[in-house]
Design a protein around this motif. Structure first.
Motif, PDB file in Angstrom:
ATOM      1  N   ARG A  84       3.847   5.763  -5.639  1.00 25.08           N
ATOM      2  CA  ARG A  84       3.690   5.875  -7.098  1.00 25.08           C
ATOM      3  C   ARG A  84       2.621   6.896  -7.477  1.00 25.08           C
ATOM      4  NH1 ARG A  84       3.922  -0.424  -7.758  1.00 25.08           N
ATOM      5  NH2 ARG A  84       6.175  -0.693  -7.750  1.00 25.08           N
ATOM      6  N   GLN A  85       1.636   7.070  -6.611  1.00 23.98           N
ATOM      7  CA  GLN A  85       0.546   8.004  -6.893  1.00 23.98           C
ATOM      8  C   GLN A  85       0.733   9.355  -6.193  1.00 23.98           C
ATOM      9  OE1 GLN A  85      -1.865   7.245  -9.128  1.00 23.98           O
ATOM     10  NE2 GLN A  85      -0.635   5.406  -9.442  1.00 23.98           N
ATOM     11  N   ILE A  86       1.873   9.548  -5.577  1.00 24.94           N
ATOM     12  CA  ILE A  86       2.206  10.779  -4.839  1.00 24.94           C
ATOM     13  C   ILE A  86       1.139  11.079  -3.775  1.00 24.94           C
ATOM     14  CG2 ILE A  86       3.086  13.140  -5.047  1.00 24.94           C
ATOM     15  CD1 ILE A  86       3.505  12.652  -8.010  1.00 24.94           C
ATOM     16  N   GLN A  87       0.696  10.057  -3.097  1.00 25.45           N
ATOM     17  CA  GLN A  87      -0.294  10.189  -2.026  1.00 25.45           C
ATOM     18  C   GLN A  87       0.444  10.220  -0.682  1.00 25.45           C
ATOM     19  OE1 GLN A  87      -3.652  10.554  -2.401  1.00 25.45           O
ATOM     20  NE2 GLN A  87      -3.291  10.661  -4.602  1.00 25.45           N
ATOM     21  N   TRP A  88       1.233  11.255  -0.463  1.00 20.43           N
ATOM     22  CA  TRP A  88       2.096  11.292   0.707  1.00 20.43           C
ATOM     23  C   TRP A  88       1.308  11.367   2.009  1.00 20.43           C
ATOM     24  CZ3 TRP A  88       2.383  15.612   3.894  1.00 20.43           C
ATOM     25  CH2 TRP A  88       1.791  16.772   3.401  1.00 20.43           C
ATOM     26  N   ARG A  89       0.171  12.023   2.025  1.00 22.19           N
ATOM     27  CA  ARG A  89      -0.634  12.098   3.261  1.00 22.19           C
ATOM     28  C   ARG A  89      -1.155  10.707   3.648  1.00 22.19           C
ATOM     29  NH1 ARG A  89      -2.154  17.201   0.909  1.00 22.19           N
ATOM     30  NH2 ARG A  89      -1.532  18.901   2.284  1.00 22.19           N
ATOM     31  N   ARG A  90      -1.595   9.956   2.660  1.00 22.40           N
ATOM     32  CA  ARG A  90      -2.065   8.588   2.930  1.00 22.40           C
ATOM     33  C   ARG A  90      -0.909   7.712   3.395  1.00 22.40           C
ATOM     34  NH1 ARG A  90      -6.432   7.721  -1.906  1.00 22.40           N
ATOM     35  NH2 ARG A  90      -7.900   9.220  -1.068  1.00 22.40           N
ATOM     36  N   ALA A 114      16.139   8.773  -1.339  1.00 18.98           N
ATOM     37  CA  ALA A 114      14.775   9.301  -1.453  1.00 18.98           C
ATOM     38  C   ALA A 114      14.646  10.649  -0.752  1.00 18.98           C
ATOM     39  CB  ALA A 114      13.771   8.308  -0.872  1.00 18.98           C
ATOM     40  N   VAL A 115      15.281  10.797   0.410  1.00 21.69           N
ATOM     41  CA  VAL A 115      15.212  12.070   1.138  1.00 21.69           C
ATOM     42  C   VAL A 115      16.009  13.143   0.395  1.00 21.69           C
ATOM     43  CG1 VAL A 115      15.704  13.265   3.307  1.00 21.69           C
ATOM     44  CG2 VAL A 115      14.892  10.918   3.358  1.00 21.69           C
ATOM     45  N   ILE A 116      17.208  12.791  -0.051  1.00 23.89           N
ATOM     46  CA  ILE A 116      18.052  13.753  -0.756  1.00 23.89           C
ATOM     47  C   ILE A 116      17.339  14.277  -1.994  1.00 23.89           C
ATOM     48  CG2 ILE A 116      20.177  13.967  -2.120  1.00 23.89           C
ATOM     49  CD1 ILE A 116      21.493  12.074  -0.029  1.00 23.89           C
ATOM     50  N   SER A 121      10.906  -1.779  10.139  1.00 30.98           N
ATOM     51  CA  SER A 121      11.396  -2.131   8.815  1.00 30.98           C
ATOM     52  C   SER A 121      11.688  -0.863   8.018  1.00 30.98           C
ATOM     53  CB  SER A 121      10.346  -2.977   8.092  1.00 30.98           C
ATOM     54  OG  SER A 121      10.741  -3.195   6.761  1.00 30.98           O
ATOM     55  N   THR A 122      12.747  -0.905   7.245  1.00 32.30           N
ATOM     56  CA  THR A 122      13.153   0.241   6.430  1.00 32.30           C
ATOM     57  C   THR A 122      12.203   0.476   5.267  1.00 32.30           C
ATOM     58  OG1 THR A 122      15.442  -0.206   7.004  1.00 32.30           O
ATOM     59  CG2 THR A 122      15.075   1.162   5.080  1.00 32.30           C
ATOM     60  N   MET A 123      11.725  -0.584   4.660  1.00 33.50           N
ATOM     61  CA  MET A 123      10.960  -0.484   3.419  1.00 33.50           C
ATOM     62  C   MET A 123       9.710   0.408   3.521  1.00 33.50           C
ATOM     63  SD  MET A 123       9.762  -3.474   0.789  1.00 33.50           S
ATOM     64  CE  MET A 123      11.236  -4.396   1.131  1.00 33.50           C
ATOM     65  N   PRO A 124       8.864   0.276   4.538  1.00 27.81           N
ATOM     66  CA  PRO A 124       7.679   1.142   4.590  1.00 27.81           C
ATOM     67  C   PRO A 124       8.047   2.627   4.694  1.00 27.81           C
ATOM     68  CG  PRO A 124       7.474  -0.647   6.169  1.00 27.81           C
ATOM     69  CD  PRO A 124       8.853  -0.712   5.622  1.00 27.81           C
ATOM     70  N   TYR A 125       9.037   2.932   5.522  1.00 26.47           N
ATOM     71  CA  TYR A 125       9.460   4.322   5.662  1.00 26.47           C
ATOM     72  C   TYR A 125      10.001   4.863   4.338  1.00 26.47           C
ATOM     73  CZ  TYR A 125       9.024   4.663  10.754  1.00 26.47           C
ATOM     74  OH  TYR A 125       8.549   4.733  12.040  1.00 26.47           O
ATOM     75  N   THR A 126      10.800   4.064   3.658  1.00 24.70           N
ATOM     76  CA  THR A 126      11.378   4.506   2.395  1.00 24.70           C
ATOM     77  C   THR A 126      10.282   4.774   1.373  1.00 24.70           C
ATOM     78  OG1 THR A 126      13.421   3.308   2.855  1.00 24.70           O
ATOM     79  CG2 THR A 126      13.024   3.933   0.572  1.00 24.70           C
ATOM     80  N   ALA A 127       9.273   3.930   1.324  1.00 21.73           N
ATOM     81  CA  ALA A 127       8.149   4.145   0.408  1.00 21.73           C
ATOM     82  C   ALA A 127       7.411   5.445   0.750  1.00 21.73           C
ATOM     83  CB  ALA A 127       7.196   2.959   0.454  1.00 21.73           C
ATOM     84  N   ALA A 128       7.209   5.701   2.028  1.00 21.65           N
ATOM     85  CA  ALA A 128       6.541   6.940   2.453  1.00 21.65           C
ATOM     86  C   ALA A 128       7.409   8.154   2.135  1.00 21.65           C
ATOM     87  CB  ALA A 128       6.221   6.878   3.943  1.00 21.65           C
ATOM     88  N   ILE A 129       8.711   8.035   2.343  1.00 23.03           N
ATOM     89  CA  ILE A 129       9.632   9.131   2.027  1.00 23.03           C
ATOM     90  C   ILE A 129       9.623   9.406   0.526  1.00 23.03           C
ATOM     91  CG2 ILE A 129      12.093   9.732   1.903  1.00 23.03           C
ATOM     92  CD1 ILE A 129      12.358   8.394   4.701  1.00 23.03           C
ATOM     93  N   ALA A 130       9.596   8.360  -0.278  1.00 23.69           N
ATOM     94  CA  ALA A 130       9.552   8.535  -1.735  1.00 23.69           C
ATOM     95  C   ALA A 130       8.273   9.275  -2.151  1.00 23.69           C
ATOM     96  CB  ALA A 130       9.649   7.190  -2.436  1.00 23.69           C
ATOM     97  N   ALA A 131       7.153   8.948  -1.522  1.00 22.23           N
ATOM     98  CA  ALA A 131       5.900   9.653  -1.819  1.00 22.23           C
ATOM     99  C   ALA A 131       6.025  11.129  -1.461  1.00 22.23           C
ATOM    100  CB  ALA A 131       4.740   9.013  -1.061  1.00 22.23           C
ATOM    101  N   CYS A 132       6.641  11.420  -0.323  1.00 24.10           N
ATOM    102  CA  CYS A 132       6.854  12.810   0.086  1.00 24.10           C
ATOM    103  C   CYS A 132       7.805  13.518  -0.880  1.00 24.10           C
ATOM    104  CB  CYS A 132       7.411  12.874   1.503  1.00 24.10           C
ATOM    105  SG  CYS A 132       6.263  12.309   2.757  1.00 24.10           S
ATOM    106  N   LEU A 140       0.830  -1.205   0.000  1.00 22.43           N
ATOM    107  CA  LEU A 140       0.000   0.000   0.000  1.00 22.43           C
ATOM    108  C   LEU A 140       0.866   1.259   0.000  1.00 22.43           C
ATOM    109  CD1 LEU A 140      -2.791  -1.038   2.538  1.00 22.43           C
ATOM    110  CD2 LEU A 140      -3.081  -0.588   0.089  1.00 22.43           C
ATOM    111  N   LEU A 141       1.931   1.249   0.799  1.00 23.03           N
ATOM    112  CA  LEU A 141       2.827   2.403   0.839  1.00 23.03           C
ATOM    113  C   LEU A 141       3.521   2.615  -0.504  1.00 23.03           C
ATOM    114  CD1 LEU A 141       4.243   1.875   4.401  1.00 23.03           C
ATOM    115  CD2 LEU A 141       3.218   3.995   3.570  1.00 23.03           C
ATOM    116  N   THR A 142       3.900   1.538  -1.143  1.00 27.21           N
ATOM    117  CA  THR A 142       4.536   1.643  -2.457  1.00 27.21           C
ATOM    118  C   THR A 142       3.564   2.249  -3.464  1.00 27.21           C
ATOM    119  OG1 THR A 142       5.957  -0.242  -1.964  1.00 27.21           O
ATOM    120  CG2 THR A 142       5.707   0.349  -4.278  1.00 27.21           C
ATOM    121  N   MET A 143       2.311   1.822  -3.421  1.00 26.55           N
ATOM    122  CA  MET A 143       1.303   2.395  -4.322  1.00 26.55           C
ATOM    123  C   MET A 143       1.078   3.872  -4.013  1.00 26.55           C
ATOM    124  SD  MET A 143      -1.482  -0.618  -5.089  1.00 26.55           S
ATOM    125  CE  MET A 143      -2.019  -0.794  -3.407  1.00 26.55           C
ATOM    126  N   CYS A 144       1.087   4.229  -2.733  1.00 23.10           N
ATOM    127  CA  CYS A 144       0.954   5.642  -2.362  1.00 23.10           C
ATOM    128  C   CYS A 144       2.105   6.444  -2.954  1.00 23.10           C
ATOM    129  CB  CYS A 144       0.943   5.810  -0.837  1.00 23.10           C
ATOM    130  SG  CYS A 144      -0.575   5.293  -0.053  1.00 23.10           S
TER     131      CYS A 144
END
Length: 178
Positions: free
Chosen positions: A16-22, A79-81, A38-49, A10-14
Protein backbone atom coordinates in the motif's frame (compact mmCIF):
# COMPACT_ATOMS: atom_id res chain seq x y z
CA UNK A 1 1.14 -19.12 12.03
CA UNK A 2 0.56 -15.84 13.90
CA UNK A 3 4.09 -14.77 12.95
CA UNK A 4 3.38 -15.75 9.36
CA UNK A 5 0.21 -13.62 9.45
CA UNK A 6 2.26 -10.74 10.83
CA UNK A 7 4.58 -10.98 7.82
CA UNK A 8 1.61 -11.02 5.44
CA UNK A 9 0.19 -7.91 7.13
CA UNK A 10 3.56 -6.16 6.93
CA UNK A 11 3.88 -7.08 3.25
CA UNK A 12 0.39 -5.79 2.55
CA UNK A 13 1.27 -2.48 4.21
CA UNK A 14 4.47 -2.32 2.16
CA UNK A 15 2.36 -2.80 -0.96
CA UNK A 16 0.00 0.00 0.00
CA UNK A 17 2.93 2.34 0.65
CA UNK A 18 4.88 1.24 -2.46
CA UNK A 19 7.75 0.09 -0.24
CA UNK A 20 8.88 -2.63 -2.64
CA UNK A 21 12.45 -2.85 -1.28
CA UNK A 22 11.13 -3.48 2.23
CA UNK A 23 8.72 -6.05 0.84
CA UNK A 24 11.66 -7.89 -0.76
CA UNK A 25 13.53 -7.87 2.56
CA UNK A 26 10.48 -9.34 4.31
CA UNK A 27 10.15 -12.08 1.66
CA UNK A 28 13.84 -12.88 2.07
CA UNK A 29 13.46 -13.02 5.84
CA UNK A 30 10.41 -15.28 5.55
CA UNK A 31 12.25 -17.70 3.30
CA UNK A 32 15.18 -17.84 5.75
CA UNK A 33 12.78 -18.65 8.55
CA UNK A 34 11.04 -21.32 6.43
CA UNK A 35 7.46 -20.12 6.76
CA UNK A 36 6.43 -22.26 3.82
CA UNK A 37 5.32 -21.41 0.37
CA UNK A 38 2.23 -19.27 0.72
CA UNK A 39 0.97 -17.27 -2.25
CA UNK A 40 -0.24 -14.28 -0.26
CA UNK A 41 3.13 -12.82 0.86
CA UNK A 42 4.58 -13.06 -2.64
CA UNK A 43 1.49 -11.47 -4.17
CA UNK A 44 1.70 -8.57 -1.70
CA UNK A 45 5.38 -8.06 -2.56
CA UNK A 46 4.62 -8.26 -6.29
CA UNK A 47 1.85 -5.67 -5.88
CA UNK A 48 4.33 -3.33 -4.15
CA UNK A 49 6.75 -3.80 -7.05
CA UNK A 50 3.97 -3.27 -9.57
CA UNK A 51 2.85 -0.01 -7.94
CA UNK A 52 6.46 1.20 -8.03
CA UNK A 53 6.86 0.26 -11.74
CA UNK A 54 9.48 -2.33 -10.79
CA UNK A 55 8.35 -4.86 -13.41
CA UNK A 56 11.67 -6.73 -13.55
CA UNK A 57 11.48 -7.37 -9.82
CA UNK A 58 7.82 -8.43 -10.08
CA UNK A 59 8.77 -10.92 -12.81
CA UNK A 60 11.68 -12.19 -10.71
CA UNK A 61 9.36 -12.75 -7.74
CA UNK A 62 6.96 -14.70 -9.96
CA UNK A 63 9.89 -16.90 -11.04
CA UNK A 64 10.95 -17.31 -7.39
CA UNK A 65 7.42 -18.45 -6.55
CA UNK A 66 7.51 -20.98 -9.35
CA UNK A 67 10.97 -22.20 -8.29
CA UNK A 68 9.76 -22.56 -4.68
CA UNK A 69 6.76 -24.54 -5.97
CA UNK A 70 4.45 -21.94 -4.52
CA UNK A 71 1.00 -22.22 -6.08
CA UNK A 72 0.47 -19.58 -8.75
CA UNK A 73 -2.97 -18.03 -9.19
CA UNK A 74 -4.77 -15.37 -11.20
CA UNK A 75 -4.40 -12.76 -8.45
CA UNK A 76 -0.62 -13.10 -8.51
CA UNK A 77 -0.53 -13.02 -12.31
CA UNK A 78 -2.76 -9.94 -12.28
CA UNK A 79 -0.32 -8.09 -10.05
CA UNK A 80 2.63 -8.99 -12.30
CA UNK A 81 0.75 -8.20 -15.51
CA UNK A 82 -0.14 -4.78 -14.12
CA UNK A 83 3.57 -4.01 -13.80
CA UNK A 84 4.55 -5.06 -17.33
CA UNK A 85 4.60 -3.65 -20.84
CA UNK A 86 2.07 -4.98 -23.35
CA UNK A 87 4.34 -7.68 -24.82
CA UNK A 88 5.24 -9.10 -21.42
CA UNK A 89 1.61 -8.83 -20.29
CA UNK A 90 0.42 -10.85 -23.29
CA UNK A 91 3.18 -13.39 -22.72
CA UNK A 92 2.07 -13.79 -19.10
CA UNK A 93 -1.56 -14.24 -20.21
CA UNK A 94 -0.43 -17.01 -22.55
CA UNK A 95 1.60 -18.66 -19.79
CA UNK A 96 -1.48 -18.62 -17.54
CA UNK A 97 -3.33 -20.65 -20.13
CA UNK A 98 -0.35 -23.02 -20.46
CA UNK A 99 -0.42 -23.56 -16.67
CA UNK A 100 -4.22 -24.04 -16.59
CA UNK A 101 -4.75 -20.90 -14.54
CA UNK A 102 -8.05 -19.32 -15.46
CA UNK A 103 -7.80 -15.75 -16.72
CA UNK A 104 -10.22 -13.42 -15.01
CA UNK A 105 -11.41 -9.81 -15.12
CA UNK A 106 -8.35 -8.60 -13.20
CA UNK A 107 -5.75 -10.29 -15.40
CA UNK A 108 -7.45 -9.36 -18.65
CA UNK A 109 -8.01 -5.74 -17.58
CA UNK A 110 -4.38 -5.52 -16.46
CA UNK A 111 -3.28 -6.69 -19.92
CA UNK A 112 -5.60 -4.14 -21.53
CA UNK A 113 -4.10 -1.43 -19.35
CA UNK A 114 -0.62 -2.45 -20.51
CA UNK A 115 -1.79 -2.11 -24.13
CA UNK A 116 -3.41 1.22 -23.28
CA UNK A 117 -0.15 2.62 -21.84
CA UNK A 118 1.58 2.03 -25.18
CA UNK A 119 -1.48 2.89 -27.35
CA UNK A 120 -1.22 -0.60 -28.82
CA UNK A 121 -4.75 -0.79 -30.21
CA UNK A 122 -4.29 -3.98 -32.25
CA UNK A 123 -3.29 -6.04 -29.24
CA UNK A 124 -5.84 -4.27 -27.05
CA UNK A 125 -8.57 -5.42 -29.43
CA UNK A 126 -7.18 -8.97 -29.29
CA UNK A 127 -7.31 -8.93 -25.48
CA UNK A 128 -10.80 -7.40 -25.62
CA UNK A 129 -11.96 -10.41 -27.65
CA UNK A 130 -10.22 -12.78 -25.21
CA UNK A 131 -12.97 -11.96 -22.71
CA UNK A 132 -15.37 -14.02 -24.82
CA UNK A 133 -12.91 -16.92 -25.05
CA UNK A 134 -12.28 -16.83 -21.28
CA UNK A 135 -16.02 -16.46 -20.55
CA UNK A 136 -15.38 -13.30 -18.54
CA UNK A 137 -17.88 -10.42 -18.37
CA UNK A 138 -16.48 -7.06 -19.41
CA UNK A 139 -16.81 -4.05 -17.12
CA UNK A 140 -16.55 -0.31 -17.69
CA UNK A 141 -12.79 -0.45 -17.07
CA UNK A 142 -12.48 -3.00 -19.88
CA UNK A 143 -14.17 -0.65 -22.31
CA UNK A 144 -12.28 2.43 -21.09
CA UNK A 145 -8.86 0.80 -21.40
CA UNK A 146 -9.64 -0.60 -24.83
CA UNK A 147 -11.04 2.69 -26.12
CA UNK A 148 -8.04 4.61 -24.76
CA UNK A 149 -5.66 2.15 -26.42
CA UNK A 150 -7.54 2.74 -29.68
CA UNK A 151 -7.49 6.54 -29.46
CA UNK A 152 -5.52 6.73 -32.73
CA UNK A 153 -8.01 4.42 -34.46
CA UNK A 154 -11.28 6.29 -33.97
CA UNK A 155 -13.43 3.84 -35.95
CA UNK A 156 -12.59 1.15 -33.40
CA UNK A 157 -13.45 3.55 -30.57
CA UNK A 158 -16.85 4.15 -32.14
CA UNK A 159 -17.42 0.40 -32.54
CA UNK A 160 -16.44 -0.17 -28.90
CA UNK A 161 -18.71 2.65 -27.76
CA UNK A 162 -21.56 1.12 -29.75
CA UNK A 163 -20.99 -2.32 -28.21
CA UNK A 164 -20.75 -0.70 -24.76
CA UNK A 165 -24.14 0.92 -25.24
CA UNK A 166 -25.58 -2.46 -26.31
CA UNK A 167 -24.11 -4.21 -23.25
CA UNK A 168 -25.38 -4.16 -19.69
CA UNK A 169 -22.27 -2.30 -18.50
CA UNK A 170 -23.03 1.04 -16.86
CA UNK A 171 -21.32 4.02 -18.37
CA UNK A 172 -20.17 7.12 -16.57
CA UNK A 173 -18.93 10.61 -17.39
CA UNK A 174 -15.45 9.29 -18.17
CA UNK A 175 -16.92 7.04 -20.86
CA UNK A 176 -18.21 10.05 -22.76
CA UNK A 177 -14.99 11.98 -22.18
CA UNK A 178 -13.01 9.20 -23.82
Amino acid sequence: TSISNLYVNLLTMCGRQIQWRRALLLIEDMSRKSFGTSTMPYTAAIAACSDADEWQTALALLKDMDDAQCPLDAVTFGAVIAACDWDQALSLLASMEDQNIRRNLITLNAALHACEKSCNWKHALQVFHEFDHALVERDVITFHSTMLACKGAWLHVLELFSSLEASKVETNARTYAI
